[in-house]
Write an enzyme that holds these catalytic residues in place. Structure first.
Site, PDB file in Angstrom:
ATOM      1  N   THR A 280       4.767   4.499  -8.604  1.00 57.40           N
ATOM      2  CA  THR A 280       5.141   3.897  -7.321  1.00 57.40           C
ATOM      3  C   THR A 280       4.068   2.991  -6.725  1.00 57.40           C
ATOM      4  OG1 THR A 280       4.468   5.908  -6.220  1.00 57.40           O
ATOM      5  CG2 THR A 280       6.799   5.665  -6.683  1.00 57.40           C
ATOM      6  N   CYS A 281       2.777   3.239  -7.019  1.00 55.26           N
ATOM      7  CA  CYS A 281       1.858   2.337  -6.318  1.00 55.26           C
ATOM      8  C   CYS A 281       1.674   1.025  -7.044  1.00 55.26           C
ATOM      9  CB  CYS A 281       0.549   2.962  -5.909  1.00 55.26           C
ATOM     10  SG  CYS A 281      -0.253   3.928  -7.107  1.00 55.26           S
ATOM     11  N   PHE A 282       2.195   0.934  -8.265  1.00 52.04           N
ATOM     12  CA  PHE A 282       2.173  -0.363  -8.945  1.00 52.04           C
ATOM     13  C   PHE A 282       3.554  -0.994  -9.013  1.00 52.04           C
ATOM     14  CE2 PHE A 282      -1.156   2.278 -11.002  1.00 52.04           C
ATOM     15  CZ  PHE A 282      -2.227   1.686 -10.360  1.00 52.04           C
TER      16      PHE A 282
END
Ligand SMILES: *[C@@H]1O[C@H](CO)[C@@H](O)[C@H](O)[C@H]1NC(C)=O
Ligand SMILES: *[C@@H]1O[C@H](CO)[C@@H](O)[C@H](O)[C@H]1NC(C)=O
Length: 436
Positions: free
Chosen positions: A403-405
């Protein structure tokens, strides 16, 4: 605020700093993988079509039918909100907080803008919720703050404890959420998954910690995987630094400072640590928020939704523009826009309903909100980050997400059929890495 949360991370990691340095991966982001129930073996034996379990639209219809049958928003009394545009928050607060529970639940909503003609056939109410939510949930006012590194989701700010009358403001926020839900208006606000879970009174999950404190979340994952907990000499107690700088030992359960953490109770320890970290500094505020919400909506009525669904109901399910999405997608690991697997991917997306597409976006980016400017303005944990599909894994695997990329790891499935099936399965059945 960031400083405070970093301090806690440090306090905790001091517990086993050496190990942290050598074992924790650089990124502390959520990796979404299908839950055990969705493993290929399990599905082969059951073959239950996943979408059935998640028929969100049917749930939504049933929810509104139930509200109607219980008289929500049906009158005969009116919930009349007379609002001055330049005193929006103040007027809304005074009026909504003076209502009884019954008025809130049953009253027919009627918004009147001061000095403006017109009956409320929906327009004024829609505008009211839009403008109000933009102010109330705006970090500028100090009740909410942006979750660590993501620019659209907000959660309860620990600093809100210093806002005057904050209990009532959170109760008001909860009532606004409830009213918007009951009357079917969308809010211009996106909350962290932890907040939706709180509204449903579900326990926090490890992924909720990602949004608060990546370093601490990494420590938890490390501990989860570690096989030597007994040798770390941990107990059911943590050091907590208060807002005034004092450090306090807090027991995670009664007598916890004398209870050693072992392989056997590690799961319980992690659950308690997650809860402590998610609620630290905001437990009371969240409680008032949830209380205000339940003053409008009976918790049993929303109980049918999970946290992701509640997010879609409250923040809306925008119609996704697939062409814009595709134009702003990047590829890695050998994929490109004309690669056979990618062609299948977009064909599968064409077959998806809007709701399934939203779930996929939620799965990959952590939220179903798309910036106003569209996919080109999508952000990741360290700034602008487009939707990305990377070639990864074997065709027996299910797709997974970072999710953070904003990255989807997609195995090179040979057929559209298989890709469609696996993608749907991953999206419908996934838990982000939790504590099993
Ligand atoms: C947020 O970004 C900063 C620097 O860009 C990084 O050090 C920190 O770990 C990030 N936090 C989260 C929760 O990802
Ligand atoms: C996507 O790109 C195609 C081809 O360049 C273009 O025709 C289309 O209008 C674009 N779609 C959007 C929504 O920008």
């Amino acid at each position: 605020m960031g400083v405070i949360s970093k301090t806690f991370g440090v306090v905790f990691s001091l517990l086993f700093e050496q190990e942290i340095m050598s074992y924790v991966p650089a990124s502390g982001c959520a990796t979404a993988e299908p839950s055990p129930a969705a493993s290929p073996a399990a599905t082969r034996s059951t073959r239950a079509p996943a979408p059935q379990r998640r028929d969100f639209e049917a749930k939504l219809r049933a929810f509104y039918r139930k509200l109607e049958s219980k008289g929500y928003g049906q009158g005969p009394g009116k919930l009349k909100l007379h609002i001055r545009r330049d005193h929006l928050l103040e007027d809304a607060f005074r009026r909504i907080m003076s209502c009884s529970k019954k008025e809130l639940q049953k009253g027919k909503l009627c918004v009147l803008w001061d000095g403006e003609e017109g009956l409320d056939y929906g327009g004024p109410s829609r505008e009211f919720f839009f403008l109000l939510s933009r102010e109330l949930f705006n970090p500028y006012y100090g009740l909410f703050e942006y979750s660590a590194n993501d620019t659209y989701t907000v959660h309860v700010s620990p600093m809100s404890a210093f806002v005057d009358n904050h209990h009532e403001w959170f109760r008001f926020s909860g009532r606004v959420l409830g009213l918007a839900l009951v009357h079917g208006y969308l809010l211009e606000a996106w909350f962290t998954r932890a907040l939706y879970r709180a509204l449903l009174r579900l326990p926090p999950a490890l992924e909720d910690v990602d949004a608060l404190d990546a370093q601490f979340a990494a420590s938890l994952r490390w501990l989860q995987a570690a096989r030597c907990v007994s040798s770390l000499e941990l107990t059911f107690a943590v050091s907590e630094r208060l807002a005034d700088g004092r450090v306090l030992e807090r027991e995670l359960k009664a007598g916890g400072r004398d209870v050693p953490v072992t392989e056997r109770n590690k799961k319980e320890y992690l659950e308690k640590l997650v809860r402590w970290r998610v609620e630290r500094g905001v437990a009371e505020q969240s409680e008032w928020l949830v209380r205000g919400f339940h003053e409008v909506v009976d918790p049993r009525l929303v109980g049918a939704f999970d946290a992701r669904e509640l997010e879609l109901v409250i923040a809306g399910a925008p119609e996704l523009d697939v062409s814009d999405w595709r134009n702003n997608t990047e590829y890695r690991g050998g994929y490109h826009d004309a690669h056979p697997v990618i062609l299948c991917f977009w064909q599968a997306i064409d077959r998806f309903t809007n709701e399934q597409r939203l779930r996929l976006v939620q799965f990959v980016t952590g939220t179903s909100s798309i910036p106003y400017e569209g996919f080109s303005a999508l952000r990741g944990s360290t700034g602008p980050r487009r939707f990305c599909i990377e070639r990864w894994g074997r065709i027996e695997s299910l797709p997974r997400a970072h999710t953070c990329f904003n990255r989807l790891d997609l195995p090179p499935y040979p057929t559209l059929q298989l890709l469609h099936e696996k993608l749907l399965l991953a999206v419908e059945e996934t838990n982000t890495f939790g504590i099993e």
